[in-house]
Design a protein around this motif. Structure first.
Motif, PDB file in Angstrom:
ATOM      1  N   ARG A 268      98.998  55.074 -23.003  1.00  0.00           N
ATOM      2  CA  ARG A 268      99.400  54.214 -24.119  1.00  0.00           C
ATOM      3  C   ARG A 268      99.013  54.831 -25.459  1.00  0.00           C
ATOM      4  NH1 ARG A 268      97.557  50.080 -20.611  1.00  0.00           N
ATOM      5  NH2 ARG A 268      95.541  50.089 -21.689  1.00  0.00           N
ATOM      6  N   ALA A 269      97.794  55.362 -25.539  1.00  0.00           N
ATOM      7  CA  ALA A 269      97.367  55.997 -26.789  1.00  0.00           C
ATOM      8  C   ALA A 269      98.240  57.196 -27.124  1.00  0.00           C
ATOM      9  CB  ALA A 269      95.893  56.416 -26.682  1.00  0.00           C
ATOM     10  N   HIS A 270      98.609  57.971 -26.094  1.00  0.00           N
ATOM     11  CA  HIS A 270      99.469  59.123 -26.328  1.00  0.00           C
ATOM     12  C   HIS A 270     100.849  58.676 -26.814  1.00  0.00           C
ATOM     13  CE1 HIS A 270     101.107  63.141 -25.775  1.00  0.00           C
ATOM     14  NE2 HIS A 270     102.101  62.615 -25.078  1.00  0.00           N
ATOM     15  N   ALA A 271     101.380  57.597 -26.233  1.00  0.00           N
ATOM     16  CA  ALA A 271     102.689  57.103 -26.650  1.00  0.00           C
ATOM     17  C   ALA A 271     102.644  56.601 -28.091  1.00  0.00           C
ATOM     18  CB  ALA A 271     103.152  55.990 -25.705  1.00  0.00           C
ATOM     19  N   GLU A 272     101.570  55.905 -28.478  1.00  0.00           N
ATOM     20  CA  GLU A 272     101.461  55.427 -29.856  1.00  0.00           C
ATOM     21  C   GLU A 272     101.382  56.588 -30.842  1.00  0.00           C
ATOM     22  OE1 GLU A 272      98.084  52.917 -29.880  1.00  0.00           O
ATOM     23  OE2 GLU A 272      99.017  51.317 -28.704  1.00  0.00           O
ATOM     24  N   ILE A 273     100.631  57.602 -30.502  1.00  0.00           N
ATOM     25  CA  ILE A 273     100.520  58.762 -31.395  1.00  0.00           C
ATOM     26  C   ILE A 273     101.864  59.472 -31.521  1.00  0.00           C
ATOM     27  CG2 ILE A 273      99.443  61.038 -31.656  1.00  0.00           C
ATOM     28  CD1 ILE A 273      96.948  59.870 -30.357  1.00  0.00           C
ATOM     29  N   GLU A 274     102.570  59.615 -30.412  1.00  0.00           N
ATOM     30  CA  GLU A 274     103.876  60.253 -30.461  1.00  0.00           C
ATOM     31  C   GLU A 274     104.872  59.431 -31.285  1.00  0.00           C
ATOM     32  OE1 GLU A 274     105.123  63.135 -29.462  1.00  0.00           O
ATOM     33  OE2 GLU A 274     103.092  63.759 -28.953  1.00  0.00           O
ATOM     34  N   ALA A 275     104.815  58.092 -31.151  1.00  0.00           N
ATOM     35  CA  ALA A 275     105.709  57.249 -31.953  1.00  0.00           C
ATOM     36  C   ALA A 275     105.402  57.383 -33.440  1.00  0.00           C
ATOM     37  CB  ALA A 275     105.584  55.790 -31.504  1.00  0.00           C
ATOM     38  N   GLU A 276     104.115  57.414 -33.781  1.00  0.00           N
ATOM     39  CA  GLU A 276     103.730  57.589 -35.183  1.00  0.00           C
ATOM     40  C   GLU A 276     104.188  58.947 -35.716  1.00  0.00           C
ATOM     41  OE1 GLU A 276     102.211  56.394 -38.769  1.00  0.00           O
ATOM     42  OE2 GLU A 276     102.440  55.225 -36.915  1.00  0.00           O
ATOM     43  N   ASN A 277     104.032  59.976 -34.898  1.00  0.00           N
ATOM     44  CA  ASN A 277     104.489  61.306 -35.326  1.00  0.00           C
ATOM     45  C   ASN A 277     106.006  61.336 -35.496  1.00  0.00           C
ATOM     46  OD1 ASN A 277     101.869  62.276 -35.262  1.00  0.00           O
ATOM     47  ND2 ASN A 277     102.047  63.100 -33.177  1.00  0.00           N
ATOM     48  N   GLU A 278     106.726  60.650 -34.618  1.00  0.00           N
ATOM     49  CA  GLU A 278     108.185  60.622 -34.725  1.00  0.00           C
ATOM     50  C   GLU A 278     108.625  59.889 -35.992  1.00  0.00           C
ATOM     51  OE1 GLU A 278     111.905  61.716 -33.766  1.00  0.00           O
ATOM     52  OE2 GLU A 278     110.046  62.281 -32.729  1.00  0.00           O
ATOM     53  N   ARG A 279     107.954  58.773 -36.321  1.00  0.00           N
ATOM     54  CA  ARG A 279     108.276  58.066 -37.570  1.00  0.00           C
ATOM     55  C   ARG A 279     108.006  58.951 -38.779  1.00  0.00           C
ATOM     56  NH1 ARG A 279     106.042  53.615 -34.728  1.00  0.00           N
ATOM     57  NH2 ARG A 279     103.986  54.035 -35.652  1.00  0.00           N
ATOM     58  N   TRP A 280     106.908  59.670 -38.753  1.00  0.00           N
ATOM     59  CA  TRP A 280     106.589  60.561 -39.869  1.00  0.00           C
ATOM     60  C   TRP A 280     107.635  61.669 -40.005  1.00  0.00           C
ATOM     61  CZ3 TRP A 280     105.356  65.783 -40.101  1.00  0.00           C
ATOM     62  CH2 TRP A 280     104.860  66.245 -41.314  1.00  0.00           C
ATOM     63  N   ARG A 281     108.050  62.249 -38.864  1.00  0.00           N
ATOM     64  CA  ARG A 281     109.076  63.291 -38.924  1.00  0.00           C
ATOM     65  C   ARG A 281     110.401  62.749 -39.455  1.00  0.00           C
ATOM     66  NH1 ARG A 281     106.394  65.206 -34.084  1.00  0.00           N
ATOM     67  NH2 ARG A 281     107.675  63.817 -32.792  1.00  0.00           N
ATOM     68  N   SER A 282     110.771  61.519 -39.073  1.00  0.00           N
ATOM     69  CA  SER A 282     112.009  60.917 -39.577  1.00  0.00           C
ATOM     70  C   SER A 282     111.938  60.698 -41.080  1.00  0.00           C
ATOM     71  CB  SER A 282     112.275  59.589 -38.860  1.00  0.00           C
ATOM     72  OG  SER A 282     112.399  59.782 -37.461  1.00  0.00           O
ATOM     73  N   GLU A 283     110.804  60.192 -41.562  1.00  0.00           N
ATOM     74  CA  GLU A 283     110.653  59.991 -43.005  1.00  0.00           C
ATOM     75  C   GLU A 283     110.726  61.317 -43.752  1.00  0.00           C
ATOM     76  OE1 GLU A 283     107.010  57.960 -43.462  1.00  0.00           O
ATOM     77  OE2 GLU A 283     107.733  56.058 -42.611  1.00  0.00           O
ATOM     78  N   GLU A 355     120.667  63.326 -37.368  1.00  0.00           N
ATOM     79  CA  GLU A 355     119.796  62.183 -37.142  1.00  0.00           C
ATOM     80  C   GLU A 355     118.578  62.595 -36.321  1.00  0.00           C
ATOM     81  OE1 GLU A 355     121.884  59.757 -39.470  1.00  0.00           O
ATOM     82  OE2 GLU A 355     120.055  59.229 -38.389  1.00  0.00           O
ATOM     83  N   ALA A 356     117.457  61.996 -36.567  1.00  0.00           N
ATOM     84  CA  ALA A 356     116.219  62.332 -35.827  1.00  0.00           C
ATOM     85  C   ALA A 356     116.393  61.961 -34.370  1.00  0.00           C
ATOM     86  CB  ALA A 356     115.031  61.584 -36.421  1.00  0.00           C
ATOM     87  N   GLU A 357     115.843  62.774 -33.570  1.00  0.00           N
ATOM     88  CA  GLU A 357     115.914  62.516 -32.128  1.00  0.00           C
ATOM     89  C   GLU A 357     115.210  61.226 -31.790  1.00  0.00           C
ATOM     90  OE1 GLU A 357     114.283  65.772 -30.136  1.00  0.00           O
ATOM     91  OE2 GLU A 357     115.819  67.211 -30.775  1.00  0.00           O
ATOM     92  N   PRO A 358     115.702  60.503 -30.786  1.00  0.00           N
ATOM     93  CA  PRO A 358     115.031  59.240 -30.406  1.00  0.00           C
ATOM     94  C   PRO A 358     113.654  59.527 -29.846  1.00  0.00           C
ATOM     95  CG  PRO A 358     116.713  59.832 -28.805  1.00  0.00           C
ATOM     96  CD  PRO A 358     116.877  60.768 -29.959  1.00  0.00           C
ATOM     97  N   GLN A 359     112.862  58.511 -29.888  1.00  0.00           N
ATOM     98  CA  GLN A 359     111.473  58.650 -29.412  1.00  0.00           C
ATOM     99  C   GLN A 359     111.453  59.000 -27.930  1.00  0.00           C
ATOM    100  OE1 GLN A 359     109.192  55.142 -29.952  1.00  0.00           O
ATOM    101  NE2 GLN A 359     107.531  55.774 -28.637  1.00  0.00           N
ATOM    102  N   ALA A 360     110.691  60.039 -27.637  1.00  0.00           N
ATOM    103  CA  ALA A 360     110.585  60.477 -26.232  1.00  0.00           C
ATOM    104  C   ALA A 360     109.700  59.515 -25.466  1.00  0.00           C
ATOM    105  CB  ALA A 360     110.006  61.886 -26.175  1.00  0.00           C
ATOM    106  N   LYS A 361     110.121  59.264 -24.279  1.00  0.00           N
ATOM    107  CA  LYS A 361     109.319  58.385 -23.420  1.00  0.00           C
ATOM    108  C   LYS A 361     108.112  59.138 -22.911  1.00  0.00           C
ATOM    109  CE  LYS A 361     113.211  55.583 -21.871  1.00  0.00           C
ATOM    110  NZ  LYS A 361     113.950  55.077 -20.699  1.00  0.00           N
ATOM    111  N   ALA A 362     106.960  58.498 -22.993  1.00  0.00           N
ATOM    112  CA  ALA A 362     105.723  59.147 -22.513  1.00  0.00           C
ATOM    113  C   ALA A 362     105.706  59.103 -21.001  1.00  0.00           C
ATOM    114  CB  ALA A 362     104.499  58.422 -23.070  1.00  0.00           C
ATOM    115  N   GLU A 363     105.570  60.259 -20.482  1.00  0.00           N
ATOM    116  CA  GLU A 363     105.520  60.353 -19.022  1.00  0.00           C
ATOM    117  C   GLU A 363     104.131  59.995 -18.532  1.00  0.00           C
ATOM    118  OE1 GLU A 363     106.716  64.184 -17.896  1.00  0.00           O
ATOM    119  OE2 GLU A 363     108.770  63.991 -18.630  1.00  0.00           O
ATOM    120  N   ALA A 364     104.090  59.165 -17.535  1.00  0.00           N
ATOM    121  CA  ALA A 364     102.785  58.801 -16.957  1.00  0.00           C
ATOM    122  C   ALA A 364     102.184  60.003 -16.280  1.00  0.00           C
ATOM    123  CB  ALA A 364     102.963  57.667 -15.938  1.00  0.00           C
TER     124      ALA A 364
END
Length: 473
Positions: A268-283, A355-364
């Motif tokens: 979960r922590a890895h997915a949140e960090i990746e989502a935050e990084n993806e938002r930053w890259r889109s901005e 367009e920015a790539e969609p958020q990658a799903k975090a693999e368990a």
């Protein structure tokens, strides 16, 4: 022996004298002892693997360092769980550990249960040890020693009885204790005695020790058989390691569920960090697009301002300003349309960002599959394995009695030759195996008939040839 030998000498023991322990000078004797010990340890790893115990081998530093607190007064050879299992537990052990604790004791060997060979100035020993910092293994041992019945004087749980039976099956020379303090023979071990030693070890921050120590003089005198005896002793301690050290097959504290929770939390922590990084890259991408559009607009304005003024003609006089600007240039000639920087097929054109790539799903994370190791045969005579037991063949040329030479048929001392020192009348015998003495079942012994154990070898010398008679002249 097929693998390299240890063959300790007085020079090897002298290399760990107290006056040399803190010296920073290069010590070749200590380096040679470490190299021989690690080469000898490969044979132990092979025998442990045959019992279903997968271990890694590491040696302590032969020179003063931060990992041995700048004192090289002994040489350790550790047999502990493999790298994947250590990484899995270290994620749990690192939680709540302060930086000061890591600086004070950076050595990882106190955080896991292990089998070991230790060479010091006065003795050589083989042991199983678990330090209080190995919290997972210590908690697993405490859970095994706990008594399920609440009444006083109630018998120990089957798990505790299994551990005490394994201790009683060790040779008579083995003992246990807290650190280097008072030690008790393993034959007298009880769940209460083990729990008391575990409490003393926690109070003194020293490991719970189970093993065999050989004095220096005895080791030097019996150097020709010591290597094999030390190897057999470590294999004899393997059941203790299996019962105490935590594994997914020996989980008495439900740690498996905790590890799964930790893995899910990390995911979960890895997915949140990746989502935050993806938002930053889109901005950042949108900001670059806006900056490029503004730069293009400023460039168009500069180009328009740099063009010369156009005089009106009959063709453009009555047209709207927009048509006139787009239709002709000076002198009535049609003016070529202006293209923005980067349009058309001009070289150096940069394509706009998509367009920015969609958020990658975090693999368990994939679970680490533990080795499906078969259970080692216990030394207790109350639970024999009928499929593994083979009825001994009757000995030829005599009967089994005190003083008979016998061969051990199975177990950690398999194929070893010993002498019967005592028959207990209960289906067992006390057998002397070199420096060790242990009790074995009669079914595990085979009588060695003198004169038939090994065929006699004929001489390797060539017989002289008879002289050739001379011919008469």
């Amino acid at each position: 022996m097929s693998h390299p030998s240890l063959h300790l000498t007085a020079r090897d023991f002298d290399a760990y004298a107290a006056e040399k322990a803190t010296s920073k000078a290069y010590s070749r004797p200590r380096l040679e002892v470490k190299q021989r010990a690690l080469a000898w340890a490969r044979g132990v790893v092979t025998r442990l693997a045959e019992l279903g115990i997968s271990v890694d081998v590491h040696g302590s530093d032969e020179h003063p360092s931060i990992r041995n607190k700048h004192r090289a007064d002994c040489q350790w050879v550790f047999f502990w769980r493999d790298q994947a299992a250590r990484d899995e537990l270290d994620r749990l052990l690192d939680r709540g550990r302060s930086i000061s604790d890591a600086i004070d004791d950076p050595s990882p060997f106190t955080r896991h249960a292990f089998l070991a060979l230790r060479i010091a100035e006065s003795e050589v020993q083989v042991c199983f040890a678990v330090h209080p910092d190995a919290k997972v293994d210590v908690d697993n041992l405490r859970a095994r020693l706990s008594v399920t019945e609440e009444a006083m004087g109630a018998p120990a749980s089957p798990l505790a009885a299994e551990l005490t039976s394994a201790l009683h099956a060790l040779p008579e020379q083995f003992s246990f204790g807290a650190g280097s303090g008072d030690r008790v023979d393993c034959s007298a071990a009880t769940p209460d005695a083990i729990a008391e030693m575990l409490r003393r070890a926690a109070d003194g921050q020293v490991p719970l020790w189970i093993g065999w120590a050989v004095p220096r003089e005895t080791a030097i005198e019996h150097a020709d058989i010591l290597d094999e005896q030390l190897e057999d002793a470590l294999v004899a301690l393997a059941p203790i390691y299996r019962l105490v050290a935590w594994s997914r097959e020996n989980d008495r504290i439900a740690l498996d569920r905790k590890l799964e929770g930790i893995e899910q939390e990390r995911a979960r922590a890895h997915a949140e960090i990746e989502a935050e990084n993806e938002r930053w890259r889109s901005e950042q991408a949108r900001a670059r697009e806006r900056s490029m559009e503004q730069a293009r607009a400023r460039g168009d304005e500069r180009v328009e301002a740099a063009l010369p003024a156009r005089r009106p003609t009959l063709a453009t006089l009555f047209k709207s300003p927009s048509n006139a600007n787009a239709g002709a240039g000076r002198g009535g000639e049609p003016r070529p349309s202006l293209k923005r920087v980067g349009e058309g097929s001009a070289p150096g054109r940069r394509a706009p960002h998509g367009e920015a790539e969609p958020q990658a799903k975090a693999e368990a994370p994939q679970k680490i599959a533990a080795d499906q190791a078969p259970r080692a045969q216990r030394g207790s005579s109350g639970d024999p394995d009928a499929a593994a037991k083979v009825a001994p063949e009757p000995a030829k040329g005599g009967v089994l009695e005190k003083g008979s030479r016998v061969r051990v048929r199975r177990g950690p001392f398999g194929d070893k030759i010993g002498v019967v020192s005592e028959l207990d009348g209960r289906g067992g015998a006390r057998v002397l195996l070199g420096l060790l003495s242990t009790r074995l079942e009669l079914d595990d012994l085979e009588l060695v008939v003198e004169g038939k154990d090994r065929p006699a070898l004929s001489t390797s010398h060539r017989k002289p040839l008879a002289p050739t008679p001379r011919k008469a002249r």
